[in-house]
Design a protein around this motif. Structure first.
Motif, PDB file in Angstrom:
ATOM      1  N   ILE A 173       3.661  10.532 -13.623  1.00  0.00           N
ATOM      2  CA  ILE A 173       4.245  10.622 -12.295  1.00  0.00           C
ATOM      3  C   ILE A 173       5.442  11.564 -12.330  1.00  0.00           C
ATOM      4  CG2 ILE A 173       3.461   8.287 -11.771  1.00  0.00           C
ATOM      5  CD1 ILE A 173       6.380   7.351 -11.997  1.00  0.00           C
ATOM      6  N   THR A 174       5.971  11.902 -11.157  1.00  0.00           N
ATOM      7  CA  THR A 174       7.128  12.786 -11.069  1.00  0.00           C
ATOM      8  C   THR A 174       8.277  12.070 -10.362  1.00  0.00           C
ATOM      9  OG1 THR A 174       6.580  13.757  -8.906  1.00  0.00           O
ATOM     10  CG2 THR A 174       5.556  14.748 -10.863  1.00  0.00           C
ATOM     11  N   THR A 175       9.503  12.452 -10.720  1.00  0.00           N
ATOM     12  CA  THR A 175      10.664  11.854 -10.034  1.00  0.00           C
ATOM     13  C   THR A 175      10.694  12.261  -8.569  1.00  0.00           C
ATOM     14  OG1 THR A 175      12.136  13.699 -10.599  1.00  0.00           O
ATOM     15  CG2 THR A 175      12.019  11.873 -12.157  1.00  0.00           C
ATOM     16  N   GLU A 176      10.131  13.418  -8.261  1.00  0.00           N
ATOM     17  CA  GLU A 176      10.174  13.910  -6.887  1.00  0.00           C
ATOM     18  C   GLU A 176       9.279  13.089  -5.951  1.00  0.00           C
ATOM     19  OE1 GLU A 176      11.556  16.708  -9.747  1.00  0.00           O
ATOM     20  OE2 GLU A 176       9.509  15.943  -9.569  1.00  0.00           O
ATOM     21  N   ASN A 177       8.266  12.458  -6.499  1.00  0.00           N
ATOM     22  CA  ASN A 177       7.391  11.569  -5.718  1.00  0.00           C
ATOM     23  C   ASN A 177       7.363  10.205  -6.404  1.00  0.00           C
ATOM     24  OD1 ASN A 177       6.197  13.504  -3.655  1.00  0.00           O
ATOM     25  ND2 ASN A 177       5.706  14.562  -5.558  1.00  0.00           N
ATOM     26  N   PHE A 178       8.562   9.702  -6.695  1.00  0.00           N
ATOM     27  CA  PHE A 178       8.686   8.545  -7.563  1.00  0.00           C
ATOM     28  C   PHE A 178       8.064   7.280  -6.970  1.00  0.00           C
ATOM     29  CE2 PHE A 178      10.981   4.826  -9.209  1.00  0.00           C
ATOM     30  CZ  PHE A 178      10.705   4.971 -10.554  1.00  0.00           C
ATOM     31  N   LYS A 179       8.397   6.956  -5.740  1.00  0.00           N
ATOM     32  CA  LYS A 179       7.909   5.700  -5.162  1.00  0.00           C
ATOM     33  C   LYS A 179       6.385   5.666  -5.112  1.00  0.00           C
ATOM     34  CE  LYS A 179      11.943   4.472  -2.365  1.00  0.00           C
ATOM     35  NZ  LYS A 179      12.453   4.224  -0.990  1.00  0.00           N
ATOM     36  N   GLU A 180       5.794   6.768  -4.662  1.00  0.00           N
ATOM     37  CA  GLU A 180       4.332   6.814  -4.588  1.00  0.00           C
ATOM     38  C   GLU A 180       3.719   6.695  -5.981  1.00  0.00           C
ATOM     39  OE1 GLU A 180       6.440   8.870  -3.202  1.00  0.00           O
ATOM     40  OE2 GLU A 180       6.152   8.558  -1.048  1.00  0.00           O
ATOM     41  N   GLY A 181       4.329   7.385  -6.945  1.00  0.00           N
ATOM     42  CA  GLY A 181       3.809   7.340  -8.303  1.00  0.00           C
ATOM     43  C   GLY A 181       3.901   5.956  -8.914  1.00  0.00           C
ATOM     44  N   MET A 182       5.055   5.292  -8.752  1.00  0.00           N
ATOM     45  CA  MET A 182       5.223   3.961  -9.331  1.00  0.00           C
ATOM     46  C   MET A 182       4.337   2.926  -8.647  1.00  0.00           C
ATOM     47  SD  MET A 182       6.954   3.780 -12.085  1.00  0.00           S
ATOM     48  CE  MET A 182       6.654   2.020 -12.147  1.00  0.00           C
ATOM     49  N   LYS A 183       4.135   3.092  -7.349  1.00  0.00           N
ATOM     50  CA  LYS A 183       3.214   2.183  -6.658  1.00  0.00           C
ATOM     51  C   LYS A 183       1.815   2.313  -7.247  1.00  0.00           C
ATOM     52  CE  LYS A 183       5.532   2.280  -2.158  1.00  0.00           C
ATOM     53  NZ  LYS A 183       5.412   2.781  -0.758  1.00  0.00           N
ATOM     54  N   ASP A 184       1.402   3.548  -7.522  1.00  0.00           N
ATOM     55  CA  ASP A 184       0.081   3.774  -8.103  1.00  0.00           C
ATOM     56  C   ASP A 184      -0.009   3.176  -9.498  1.00  0.00           C
ATOM     57  OD1 ASP A 184      -2.528   4.934  -7.780  1.00  0.00           O
ATOM     58  OD2 ASP A 184      -1.945   6.420  -9.274  1.00  0.00           O
ATOM     59  N   VAL A 185       1.056   3.322 -10.278  1.00  0.00           N
ATOM     60  CA  VAL A 185       1.094   2.724 -11.618  1.00  0.00           C
ATOM     61  C   VAL A 185       0.933   1.209 -11.513  1.00  0.00           C
ATOM     62  CG1 VAL A 185       2.576   2.204 -13.602  1.00  0.00           C
ATOM     63  CG2 VAL A 185       2.429   4.551 -12.743  1.00  0.00           C
ATOM     64  N   MET A 186       1.737   0.579 -10.653  1.00  0.00           N
ATOM     65  CA  MET A 186       1.767  -0.883 -10.585  1.00  0.00           C
ATOM     66  C   MET A 186       0.481  -1.476 -10.022  1.00  0.00           C
ATOM     67  SD  MET A 186       4.490  -1.393 -12.163  1.00  0.00           S
ATOM     68  CE  MET A 186       4.534  -3.197 -12.084  1.00  0.00           C
ATOM     69  N   LYS A 187      -0.280  -0.666  -9.286  1.00  0.00           N
ATOM     70  CA  LYS A 187      -1.600  -1.135  -8.830  1.00  0.00           C
ATOM     71  C   LYS A 187      -2.535  -1.404 -10.005  1.00  0.00           C
ATOM     72  CE  LYS A 187      -1.729   1.303  -4.378  1.00  0.00           C
ATOM     73  NZ  LYS A 187      -2.310   2.490  -3.675  1.00  0.00           N
ATOM     74  N   ASN A 188      -2.263  -0.718 -11.107  1.00  0.00           N
ATOM     75  CA  ASN A 188      -3.124  -0.825 -12.289  1.00  0.00           C
ATOM     76  C   ASN A 188      -2.566  -1.785 -13.337  1.00  0.00           C
ATOM     77  OD1 ASN A 188      -5.309   1.472 -12.035  1.00  0.00           O
ATOM     78  ND2 ASN A 188      -3.385   2.357 -11.314  1.00  0.00           N
ATOM     79  N   VAL A 189      -1.493  -2.486 -12.985  1.00  0.00           N
ATOM     80  CA  VAL A 189      -0.812  -3.365 -13.936  1.00  0.00           C
ATOM     81  C   VAL A 189      -0.959  -4.813 -13.479  1.00  0.00           C
ATOM     82  CG1 VAL A 189       1.439  -4.000 -14.907  1.00  0.00           C
ATOM     83  CG2 VAL A 189       0.838  -1.582 -14.604  1.00  0.00           C
ATOM     84  N   ASP A 190      -1.344  -5.678 -14.404  1.00  0.00           N
ATOM     85  CA  ASP A 190      -1.432  -7.113 -14.120  1.00  0.00           C
ATOM     86  C   ASP A 190      -0.042  -7.718 -14.325  1.00  0.00           C
ATOM     87  OD1 ASP A 190      -2.283  -9.657 -13.594  1.00  0.00           O
ATOM     88  OD2 ASP A 190      -3.247  -9.967 -15.543  1.00  0.00           O
ATOM     89  N   ALA A 191       0.825  -7.509 -13.325  1.00  0.00           N
ATOM     90  CA  ALA A 191       2.215  -7.938 -13.431  1.00  0.00           C
ATOM     91  C   ALA A 191       2.347  -9.424 -13.137  1.00  0.00           C
ATOM     92  CB  ALA A 191       3.093  -7.139 -12.471  1.00  0.00           C
ATOM     93  N   LYS A 192       3.227 -10.082 -13.882  1.00  0.00           N
ATOM     94  CA  LYS A 192       3.492 -11.507 -13.619  1.00  0.00           C
ATOM     95  C   LYS A 192       4.269 -11.689 -12.326  1.00  0.00           C
ATOM     96  CE  LYS A 192       3.596 -13.012 -18.471  1.00  0.00           C
ATOM     97  NZ  LYS A 192       4.425 -13.656 -19.533  1.00  0.00           N
ATOM     98  N   HIS A 193       5.077 -10.682 -11.983  1.00  0.00           N
ATOM     99  CA  HIS A 193       5.915 -10.762 -10.783  1.00  0.00           C
ATOM    100  C   HIS A 193       5.785  -9.464  -9.997  1.00  0.00           C
ATOM    101  CE1 HIS A 193       7.926 -14.428 -12.260  1.00  0.00           C
ATOM    102  NE2 HIS A 193       7.866 -13.839 -13.454  1.00  0.00           N
ATOM    103  N   GLU A 194       5.413  -9.574  -8.734  1.00  0.00           N
ATOM    104  CA  GLU A 194       5.272  -8.401  -7.878  1.00  0.00           C
ATOM    105  C   GLU A 194       6.646  -7.916  -7.423  1.00  0.00           C
ATOM    106  OE1 GLU A 194       2.466  -6.814  -7.243  1.00  0.00           O
ATOM    107  OE2 GLU A 194       1.351  -8.236  -8.494  1.00  0.00           O
ATOM    108  N   LEU A 195       6.764  -6.613  -7.258  1.00  0.00           N
ATOM    109  CA  LEU A 195       8.025  -6.000  -6.859  1.00  0.00           C
ATOM    110  C   LEU A 195       7.756  -4.979  -5.768  1.00  0.00           C
ATOM    111  CD1 LEU A 195      11.082  -5.469  -7.349  1.00  0.00           C
ATOM    112  CD2 LEU A 195      10.403  -3.824  -9.111  1.00  0.00           C
ATOM    113  N   ASP A 196       8.573  -5.012  -4.711  1.00  0.00           N
ATOM    114  CA  ASP A 196       8.450  -4.038  -3.626  1.00  0.00           C
ATOM    115  C   ASP A 196       9.202  -2.769  -4.025  1.00  0.00           C
ATOM    116  OD1 ASP A 196       8.448  -2.522  -1.322  1.00  0.00           O
ATOM    117  OD2 ASP A 196       8.892  -4.198   0.017  1.00  0.00           O
TER     118      ASP A 196
END
Length: 267
Positions: A173-196
């Motif tokens: 991902i890039t810092t310039e499109n950080f939120k979109e990139g991190m959202k895409d990352v977290m969609k693929n992660v089985d996180a114990k706690h969801e984060l907005d």
């Protein structure tokens, strides 16, 4: 060599290759929260528990196993070379660090003396930055008067170590499109706690270390500076799609080709 700069959640849900000056504080806090439901109290770089890090001896074998098995979602984050080197200057050269001293002890006074850089008071930011750029080039190209520092070493150099040693990125991902990139990352992660990602705090542990930037990014780079930056970071521009000819163009101009990144950086 192993996997220097690699962090991983304790649940093994996601791994991240740290690249300095590329939102690493925020990313580390997101990873910590995904396991624990709360942010780390302090600078996540200081965390010695609650997250796996290559620098923690007890974490190393687990990181090695997961990276070589390529069964943990793995990503990194990159940044435009122009804004990254500028950020390094204001943070590491002009700034006083959390311990109350200059970064790396006597390094800053030494390069101030050798390169004529000013970093305090009402100094000429543009002139001093361009002199720092010569210093950064000398460290990277000629390894003098010192080896290059991690904060201005190339992003592709940082990213390559994970590939060379048997890992593979699922996403860059890039810092310039950080939120979109991190959202895409977290969609693929089985996180114990969801984060907005949209409403979470922004963690910038270097903010306030140095003076505020007084001019637009492009003003710091004349024709010579542009060519110096391209000389230093050509592979970063090529790998991650940034426009080397226009310092004012912050966002990448093309998508990152993961297959090409692995082919080139893994060679």
């Amino acid at each position: 060599m192993g996997f220097p700069g690699t962090w991983m959640t304790q649940s093994n849900s996601v791994a991240y290759r740290v690249i300095p000056k590329c939102a690493c504080s925020t990313i580390g806090q997101i990873m910590y929260y995904s396991d624990h439901g709360e942010f780390f109290d302090g600078d996540v770089h200081d965390a010695t528990s609650g997250i796996h890090k290559w620098g923690i001896e007890e974490s190393k074998q687990n990181i090695i196993d997961r990276m070589r098995a390529q069964d943990t979602y793995t990503f990194t984050c990159v940044r435009n070379p122009y804004t990254r080197i500028l950020s390094s200057f204001f943070d590491k050269i002009c700034g006083i660090q959390r311990n109350g001293n200059y970064y790396r002890g006597n390094m800053v006074p030494k390069l101030i003396a050798q390169y004529g850089i000013e970093n305090t008071g009402d100094f000429d930011q543009i002139k001093s930055f361009r002199r720092f750029l010569l210093f950064a080039r000398d460290t990277i190209r000629f390894r003098r008067p010192m080896d290059p520092d991690i904060h201005w070493s190339s992003t592709s150099g940082h990213a390559s170590t994970l590939i060379v040693n048997g890992g593979r990125y699922n996403k860059i991902i890039t810092t310039e499109n950080f939120k979109e990139g991190m959202k895409d990352v977290m969609k693929n992660v089985d996180a114990k706690h969801e984060l907005d990602i949209d409403t979470m705090p922004r963690f910038n542990e270097s903010e306030g270390h140095g003076p505020k930037r007084a001019h637009p990014v492009a003003d710091y780079f004349d024709d010579l500076s542009i060519h110096l930056v391209y000389e230093i970071y050509k592979r970063d521009f090529d790998m991650f799609g940034y426009d080397w000819q226009d310092p004012s163009r912050k966002e990448p101009i093309k998508e990152i080709d993961l297959d090409m990144v692995h082919a080139v950086l893994g060679d």
